[in-house]
Design a protein around this motif. Structure first.
Motif, PDB file in Angstrom:
ATOM      1  N   ILE A  75      39.406  15.254   0.472  1.00  0.00           N
ATOM      2  CA  ILE A  75      38.523  15.862  -0.539  1.00  0.00           C
ATOM      3  C   ILE A  75      37.218  15.091  -0.619  1.00  0.00           C
ATOM      4  CG2 ILE A  75      38.254  16.292  -3.012  1.00  0.00           C
ATOM      5  CD1 ILE A  75      41.291  16.912  -3.048  1.00  0.00           C
ATOM      6  N   GLY A  76      37.325  13.763  -0.592  1.00  0.00           N
ATOM      7  CA  GLY A  76      36.127  12.934  -0.662  1.00  0.00           C
ATOM      8  C   GLY A  76      35.189  13.156   0.506  1.00  0.00           C
ATOM      9  N   LEU A  77      35.749  13.406   1.689  1.00  0.00           N
ATOM     10  CA  LEU A  77      34.908  13.672   2.853  1.00  0.00           C
ATOM     11  C   LEU A  77      34.210  15.032   2.775  1.00  0.00           C
ATOM     12  CD1 LEU A  77      37.073  12.290   5.789  1.00  0.00           C
ATOM     13  CD2 LEU A  77      34.898  11.395   4.961  1.00  0.00           C
ATOM     14  N   LEU A  78      34.761  15.940   1.983  1.00  0.00           N
ATOM     15  CA  LEU A  78      34.162  17.274   1.875  1.00  0.00           C
ATOM     16  C   LEU A  78      33.086  17.364   0.791  1.00  0.00           C
ATOM     17  CD1 LEU A  78      37.338  19.480   2.298  1.00  0.00           C
ATOM     18  CD2 LEU A  78      35.444  19.240   3.908  1.00  0.00           C
ATOM     19  N   VAL A  79      33.061  16.422  -0.148  1.00  0.00           N
ATOM     20  CA  VAL A  79      32.115  16.508  -1.264  1.00  0.00           C
ATOM     21  C   VAL A  79      30.665  16.457  -0.779  1.00  0.00           C
ATOM     22  CG1 VAL A  79      31.294  15.286  -3.323  1.00  0.00           C
ATOM     23  CG2 VAL A  79      33.729  15.648  -2.987  1.00  0.00           C
ATOM     24  N   ALA A  80      30.328  15.486   0.052  1.00  0.00           N
ATOM     25  CA  ALA A  80      28.936  15.345   0.511  1.00  0.00           C
ATOM     26  C   ALA A  80      28.450  16.548   1.319  1.00  0.00           C
ATOM     27  CB  ALA A  80      28.773  14.046   1.297  1.00  0.00           C
ATOM     28  N   PRO A  81      29.217  17.034   2.322  1.00  0.00           N
ATOM     29  CA  PRO A  81      28.724  18.204   3.054  1.00  0.00           C
ATOM     30  C   PRO A  81      28.608  19.454   2.185  1.00  0.00           C
ATOM     31  CG  PRO A  81      30.639  17.259   4.179  1.00  0.00           C
ATOM     32  CD  PRO A  81      30.406  16.479   2.950  1.00  0.00           C
ATOM     33  N   LEU A  82      29.542  19.625   1.249  1.00  0.00           N
ATOM     34  CA  LEU A  82      29.434  20.777   0.349  1.00  0.00           C
ATOM     35  C   LEU A  82      28.208  20.663  -0.543  1.00  0.00           C
ATOM     36  CD1 LEU A  82      33.186  21.276  -0.619  1.00  0.00           C
ATOM     37  CD2 LEU A  82      31.755  22.833   0.713  1.00  0.00           C
ATOM     38  N   ALA A  83      27.885  19.454  -0.969  1.00  0.00           N
ATOM     39  CA  ALA A  83      26.683  19.256  -1.786  1.00  0.00           C
ATOM     40  C   ALA A  83      25.423  19.570  -0.985  1.00  0.00           C
ATOM     41  CB  ALA A  83      26.646  17.825  -2.325  1.00  0.00           C
ATOM     42  N   VAL A  84      25.383  19.147   0.273  1.00  0.00           N
ATOM     43  CA  VAL A  84      24.218  19.442   1.120  1.00  0.00           C
ATOM     44  C   VAL A  84      24.073  20.951   1.316  1.00  0.00           C
ATOM     45  CG1 VAL A  84      23.252  19.193   3.437  1.00  0.00           C
ATOM     46  CG2 VAL A  84      24.223  17.212   2.273  1.00  0.00           C
ATOM     47  N   CYS A  85      25.181  21.637   1.579  1.00  0.00           N
ATOM     48  CA  CYS A  85      25.126  23.102   1.730  1.00  0.00           C
ATOM     49  C   CYS A  85      24.634  23.767   0.448  1.00  0.00           C
ATOM     50  CB  CYS A  85      26.493  23.654   2.121  1.00  0.00           C
ATOM     51  SG  CYS A  85      26.898  23.416   3.855  1.00  0.00           S
ATOM     52  N   ALA A  86      25.090  23.280  -0.685  1.00  0.00           N
ATOM     53  CA  ALA A  86      24.658  23.853  -1.972  1.00  0.00           C
ATOM     54  C   ALA A  86      23.155  23.663  -2.172  1.00  0.00           C
ATOM     55  CB  ALA A  86      25.438  23.218  -3.119  1.00  0.00           C
ATOM     56  N   VAL A  87      22.640  22.495  -1.846  1.00  0.00           N
ATOM     57  CA  VAL A  87      21.204  22.242  -1.993  1.00  0.00           C
ATOM     58  C   VAL A  87      20.411  23.134  -1.042  1.00  0.00           C
ATOM     59  CG1 VAL A  87      19.389  20.519  -1.617  1.00  0.00           C
ATOM     60  CG2 VAL A  87      21.471  19.894  -2.849  1.00  0.00           C
ATOM     61  N   ILE A  88      20.865  23.251   0.196  1.00  0.00           N
ATOM     62  CA  ILE A  88      20.154  24.102   1.160  1.00  0.00           C
ATOM     63  C   ILE A  88      20.164  25.554   0.710  1.00  0.00           C
ATOM     64  CG2 ILE A  88      20.215  25.020   3.523  1.00  0.00           C
ATOM     65  CD1 ILE A  88      21.148  22.239   4.438  1.00  0.00           C
ATOM     66  N   LEU A  89      21.313  26.045   0.237  1.00  0.00           N
ATOM     67  CA  LEU A  89      21.373  27.437  -0.223  1.00  0.00           C
ATOM     68  C   LEU A  89      20.506  27.664  -1.453  1.00  0.00           C
ATOM     69  CD1 LEU A  89      25.151  28.267   0.313  1.00  0.00           C
ATOM     70  CD2 LEU A  89      23.182  29.152   1.591  1.00  0.00           C
ATOM     71  N   ARG A  90      20.432  26.678  -2.332  1.00  0.00           N
ATOM     72  CA  ARG A  90      19.615  26.820  -3.539  1.00  0.00           C
ATOM     73  C   ARG A  90      18.125  26.828  -3.204  1.00  0.00           C
ATOM     74  NH1 ARG A  90      20.207  22.094  -6.788  1.00  0.00           N
ATOM     75  NH2 ARG A  90      18.120  21.539  -6.140  1.00  0.00           N
ATOM     76  N   ARG A  91      17.704  26.039  -2.236  1.00  0.00           N
ATOM     77  CA  ARG A  91      16.285  25.912  -1.907  1.00  0.00           C
ATOM     78  C   ARG A  91      15.845  26.830  -0.770  1.00  0.00           C
ATOM     79  NH1 ARG A  91      13.860  20.353  -1.356  1.00  0.00           N
ATOM     80  NH2 ARG A  91      12.072  21.721  -1.489  1.00  0.00           N
ATOM     81  N   ARG A  92      16.758  27.606  -0.223  1.00  0.00           N
ATOM     82  CA  ARG A  92      16.484  28.407   0.970  1.00  0.00           C
ATOM     83  C   ARG A  92      15.290  29.345   0.797  1.00  0.00           C
ATOM     84  NH1 ARG A  92      18.372  33.158   3.616  1.00  0.00           N
ATOM     85  NH2 ARG A  92      18.601  32.744   5.839  1.00  0.00           N
ATOM     86  N   ARG A  93      15.121  29.914  -0.368  1.00  0.00           N
ATOM     87  CA  ARG A  93      14.032  30.876  -0.595  1.00  0.00           C
ATOM     88  C   ARG A  93      12.644  30.241  -0.535  1.00  0.00           C
ATOM     89  NH1 ARG A  93      17.339  31.756  -4.864  1.00  0.00           N
ATOM     90  NH2 ARG A  93      18.919  33.306  -4.486  1.00  0.00           N
ATOM     91  N   THR A  94      12.573  28.925  -0.689  1.00  0.00           N
ATOM     92  CA  THR A  94      11.265  28.267  -0.697  1.00  0.00           C
ATOM     93  C   THR A  94      10.747  27.971   0.704  1.00  0.00           C
ATOM     94  OG1 THR A  94      12.225  26.042  -0.845  1.00  0.00           O
ATOM     95  CG2 THR A  94      11.789  27.190  -2.917  1.00  0.00           C
ATOM     96  N   TRP A  95      11.588  28.050   1.710  1.00  0.00           N
ATOM     97  CA  TRP A  95      11.164  27.731   3.071  1.00  0.00           C
ATOM     98  C   TRP A  95      10.811  29.002   3.835  1.00  0.00           C
ATOM     99  CZ3 TRP A  95      16.228  24.927   2.552  1.00  0.00           C
ATOM    100  CH2 TRP A  95      16.035  23.643   2.051  1.00  0.00           C
ATOM    101  N   ARG A  96       9.908  28.852   4.783  1.00  0.00           N
ATOM    102  CA  ARG A  96       9.484  29.957   5.632  1.00  0.00           C
ATOM    103  C   ARG A  96       9.453  29.496   7.090  1.00  0.00           C
ATOM    104  NH1 ARG A  96      10.713  32.698   2.034  1.00  0.00           N
ATOM    105  NH2 ARG A  96       9.415  33.419   0.373  1.00  0.00           N
ATOM    106  N   GLY A  97       9.493  30.438   7.981  1.00  0.00           N
ATOM    107  CA  GLY A  97       9.300  30.168   9.396  1.00  0.00           C
ATOM    108  C   GLY A  97      10.295  29.180   9.985  1.00  0.00           C
ATOM    109  N   CYS A  98       9.770  28.251  10.769  1.00  0.00           N
ATOM    110  CA  CYS A  98      10.624  27.283  11.456  1.00  0.00           C
ATOM    111  C   CYS A  98      11.262  26.281  10.500  1.00  0.00           C
ATOM    112  CB  CYS A  98       9.830  26.558  12.534  1.00  0.00           C
ATOM    113  SG  CYS A  98       9.502  27.618  13.961  1.00  0.00           S
TER     114      CYS A  98
END
Length: 149
Positions: free
Chosen positions: A34-57
């Protein structure tokens, strides 16, 4: 600075709980997984939350990183299932393809060269390059993996 404090706190808490569970192998294994999954899940959550702000490459880069982390999570969950439920210590099974390809995706994402700017007109071409290298990674791991052992 807040992220650094949060990261150091997480590592210290992880180590302390792991030390407390040292006499209970099953609980330590479950906690570790579970501890090994917390950090990658947090990174995915941040990327999904901020995804709309990025464009292009930039967006292509972060999408590739998130896909890689997601693949790694699937591979880790598969390994955990085989280890805890099926009681099999198996490193070279179906989940290995997900773990290794997920691990290489952030490196492949660098081929989007986000430091060169948004470059919205190049997304199609760069996306094809990223997909080709992703398929090469899957092919290499799947077909050449047994020869590495």
């Amino acid at each position: 600075m807040a992220y650094l404090t949060l990261g150091v706190g997480y590592v210290l808490l992880y180590a302390a709980i792991g030390w407390l569970l040292r006499g209970h192998p099953l609980a330590l294994s479950i906690f570790g997984d579970i501890g090994l999954l917390v950090a990658p899940l947090a990174v995915c959550a941040v990327i999904l939350r901020r995804r709309r702000t990025w464009r292009g490459c930039h967006r292509l880069f972060w999408d590739t990183v998130a896909i890689g982390i997601g693949l790694w999570i699937v591979g880790h969950l598969g390994w955990t299932f085989e280890d805890l439920v099926l009681k099999q210590q198996s490193w070279l099974q179906w989940h290995t393809v997900f773990s290794l390809c997920g691990g290489i995706c952030p490196l492949i994402a660098l081929l989007a060269r986000p430091h060169r700017g948004v470059r919205s007109d190049a997304v199609g071409d760069v996306g094809l390059v990223l997909a080709a290298y992703g398929l090469l990674a899957v092919f290499s791991e799947h077909h050449l993996g047994p020869f590495v052992m």
